[in-house]
Design a protein around this motif. Structure first.
Motif, PDB file in Angstrom:
ATOM      1  N   GLU A  24       3.430  -2.203  -4.757  1.00 26.93           N
ATOM      2  CA  GLU A  24       2.779  -1.134  -3.987  1.00 26.93           C
ATOM      3  C   GLU A  24       1.837  -0.347  -4.887  1.00 26.93           C
ATOM      4  O   GLU A  24       1.989  -0.360  -6.119  1.00 26.93           O
ATOM      5  CB  GLU A  24       3.837  -0.167  -3.420  1.00 26.93           C
ATOM      6  CG  GLU A  24       4.803  -0.802  -2.454  1.00 26.93           C
ATOM      7  CD  GLU A  24       5.818   0.219  -1.945  1.00 26.93           C
ATOM      8  OE1 GLU A  24       6.323   1.018  -2.754  1.00 26.93           O
ATOM      9  OE2 GLU A  24       6.075   0.217  -0.724  1.00 26.93           O
ATOM     10  N   HIS A  54      -1.846  -0.449   7.428  1.00 30.44           N
ATOM     11  CA  HIS A  54      -1.105   0.789   7.583  1.00 30.44           C
ATOM     12  C   HIS A  54      -0.272   1.159   6.362  1.00 30.44           C
ATOM     13  O   HIS A  54       0.572   0.365   5.930  1.00 30.44           O
ATOM     14  CB  HIS A  54      -0.211   0.678   8.809  1.00 30.44           C
ATOM     15  CG  HIS A  54      -0.963   0.349  10.056  1.00 30.44           C
ATOM     16  ND1 HIS A  54      -1.274  -0.955  10.436  1.00 30.44           N
ATOM     17  CD2 HIS A  54      -1.531   1.148  10.986  1.00 30.44           C
ATOM     18  CE1 HIS A  54      -1.955  -0.935  11.559  1.00 30.44           C
ATOM     19  NE2 HIS A  54      -2.144   0.314  11.920  1.00 30.44           N
ATOM     20  N   PRO A  55      -0.521   2.358   5.828  1.00 29.60           N
ATOM     21  CA  PRO A  55       0.297   2.834   4.694  1.00 29.60           C
ATOM     22  C   PRO A  55       1.590   3.454   5.171  1.00 29.60           C
ATOM     23  O   PRO A  55       1.746   3.821   6.331  1.00 29.60           O
ATOM     24  CB  PRO A  55      -0.591   3.895   4.053  1.00 29.60           C
ATOM     25  CG  PRO A  55      -1.381   4.453   5.191  1.00 29.60           C
ATOM     26  CD  PRO A  55      -1.590   3.307   6.148  1.00 29.60           C
ATOM     27  N   GLU A  56       2.512   3.609   4.230  1.00 25.56           N
ATOM     28  CA  GLU A  56       3.665   4.492   4.428  1.00 25.56           C
ATOM     29  C   GLU A  56       3.196   5.884   4.010  1.00 25.56           C
ATOM     30  O   GLU A  56       2.620   6.046   2.929  1.00 25.56           O
ATOM     31  CB  GLU A  56       4.833   4.031   3.552  1.00 25.56           C
ATOM     32  CG  GLU A  56       6.046   4.938   3.613  1.00 25.56           C
ATOM     33  CD  GLU A  56       7.120   4.487   2.625  1.00 25.56           C
ATOM     34  OE1 GLU A  56       7.578   3.338   2.737  1.00 25.56           O
ATOM     35  OE2 GLU A  56       7.440   5.283   1.734  1.00 25.56           O
ATOM     36  N   ARG A  58       4.347   9.854   3.557  1.00 26.38           N
ATOM     37  CA  ARG A  58       5.463  10.819   3.504  1.00 26.38           C
ATOM     38  C   ARG A  58       4.871  12.227   3.367  1.00 26.38           C
ATOM     39  O   ARG A  58       4.185  12.521   2.389  1.00 26.38           O
ATOM     40  CB  ARG A  58       6.379  10.545   2.311  1.00 26.38           C
ATOM     41  CG  ARG A  58       7.062   9.186   2.387  1.00 26.38           C
ATOM     42  CD  ARG A  58       8.047   9.002   1.250  1.00 26.38           C
ATOM     43  NE  ARG A  58       8.563   7.639   1.211  1.00 26.38           N
ATOM     44  CZ  ARG A  58       9.423   7.223   0.285  1.00 26.38           C
ATOM     45  NH1 ARG A  58       9.840   8.057  -0.671  1.00 26.38           N
ATOM     46  NH2 ARG A  58       9.861   5.964   0.299  1.00 26.38           N
ATOM     47  N   ARG A  67       1.508   5.394   0.393  1.00 26.45           N
ATOM     48  CA  ARG A  67       2.008   4.197  -0.311  1.00 26.45           C
ATOM     49  C   ARG A  67       1.457   2.984   0.429  1.00 26.45           C
ATOM     50  O   ARG A  67       1.599   2.889   1.663  1.00 26.45           O
ATOM     51  CB  ARG A  67       3.530   4.220  -0.289  1.00 26.45           C
ATOM     52  CG  ARG A  67       4.218   3.319  -1.240  1.00 26.45           C
ATOM     53  CD  ARG A  67       5.718   3.657  -1.281  1.00 26.45           C
ATOM     54  NE  ARG A  67       5.996   4.830  -2.105  1.00 26.45           N
ATOM     55  CZ  ARG A  67       6.191   4.750  -3.422  1.00 26.45           C
ATOM     56  NH1 ARG A  67       6.106   3.575  -4.029  1.00 26.45           N
ATOM     57  NH2 ARG A  67       6.454   5.839  -4.127  1.00 26.45           N
ATOM     58  N   HIS A  71       2.064  -6.224   3.608  1.00 25.71           N
ATOM     59  CA  HIS A  71       3.397  -6.760   3.935  1.00 25.71           C
ATOM     60  C   HIS A  71       3.333  -8.264   4.160  1.00 25.71           C
ATOM     61  O   HIS A  71       4.168  -9.010   3.665  1.00 25.71           O
ATOM     62  CB  HIS A  71       3.946  -6.069   5.188  1.00 25.71           C
ATOM     63  CG  HIS A  71       4.060  -4.583   5.043  1.00 25.71           C
ATOM     64  ND1 HIS A  71       4.977  -3.979   4.203  1.00 25.71           N
ATOM     65  CD2 HIS A  71       3.342  -3.571   5.593  1.00 25.71           C
ATOM     66  CE1 HIS A  71       4.835  -2.671   4.271  1.00 25.71           C
ATOM     67  NE2 HIS A  71       3.857  -2.389   5.090  1.00 25.71           N
TER      68      HIS A  71
END
Ligand SMILES: C[C@H](O)[C@H](O)[C@H]1CNC2=NC(N)=NC(=O)C2=N1
Length: 93
Positions: A24, A54-56, A58, A67, A71
Motif C-alpha cells: 500500500e 478507491h482508497p481506504e 480514515r 491508503r 486489490h
C-alpha cells in the motif's frame, strides 16, 4: 489489469508526502478542524468514483489518512500513484 510496479518504480514515482507500507501507499493529511477533514474525504471519494479506483479513507480529529492499493492486482500500480496525485490536488485545491 494494470501491471504491478517494481520497488524501484514505486520509489521513483511516489509523490512527496506519501509513504510505502508493504503493498500500500499512504498519506495522512492534516486539517484545522474535523469537518474540513470530512469534506476532504468526500472530495477524494468523488474523484475515486470518477477514477473507479478507491482508497481506504480514515477520518480522525483534524487528520485524514488515505491508503491506496490495487486489490485486483494484489499490489501497487500506476492507478494508485495517479489517485495519490489526484488526492493531493484536492488537498491543495
Ligand atoms: C471489481 C473491482 O472492485 C473494481 O474493478 C475496482 C473498484 N475499485 C478498486 N479500487 C482499488 N483500490 N483497487 C481495485 O482493484 C478496484 N477495483
Amino acid at each position: 489489469m494494470a501491471d504491478l510496479l517494481s520497488d524501484d518504480e514505486i520509489d521513483a514515482q511516489l509523490p512527496d508526502g506519501w509513504e510505502r507500507e508493504d503493498d500500500e501507499i499512504v498519506r495522512t493529511y492534516e486539517f484545522d478542524d474535523y469537518l474540513q477533514g470530512v469534506s476532504f474525504a468526500g472530495d477524494v471519494g468523488e474523484v475515486a468514483e470518477e477514477q473507479f479506483h478507491h482508497p481506504e479513507i480514515r477520518i480522525r480529529y483534524e487528520e485524514v489518512e488515505v491508503r491506496l492499493t490495487s486489490h485486483e492486482e494484489g499490489g501497487i500500480t500506476d492507478a494508485d500513484i495517479e489517485m495519490a496525485e489526484l488526492a493531493d490536488e484536492e488537498y491543495g485545491g
